[in-house]
Design a protein around this motif. Structure first.
Motif: not given
Length: 75
Positions: A62-69
């Motif tokens: 979240k901090l680095l601007g990624y999402e987990i799918s």
């Protein structure tokens, strides 16, 4: 990108490299976000031992601007 068989170290290296951050920078950002201080040696050991919790990884993403799918395997 399929990272199903990767360990914590491989995943974190990829995420940090793409985000152009070091562990030290990441830990400073995490401290700013939630106020908890995590020693760099503790964080590094957690990654090496493959002991990073899902909640911790979610926070980093979240901090680095990624999402987990999660996606079903295609046959």
């Amino acid at each position: 990108m399929n990272i199903t068989d990767w360990n914590n170290d491989e995943i974190m290296r990829l995420v940090m490299a793409r985000g152009h951050v070091t562990q030290k920078m990441l830990l400073a950002d995490l401290k700013d976000e939630d106020g908890n201080t995590i020693p760099q040696s503790t964080f590094s050991c957690k990654i090496r031992r493959n002991a990073l919790k899902l909640a911790e990884f979610q926070q980093v993403c979240k901090l680095l601007g990624y999402e987990i799918s999660i996606e079903p395997v295609k046959n």
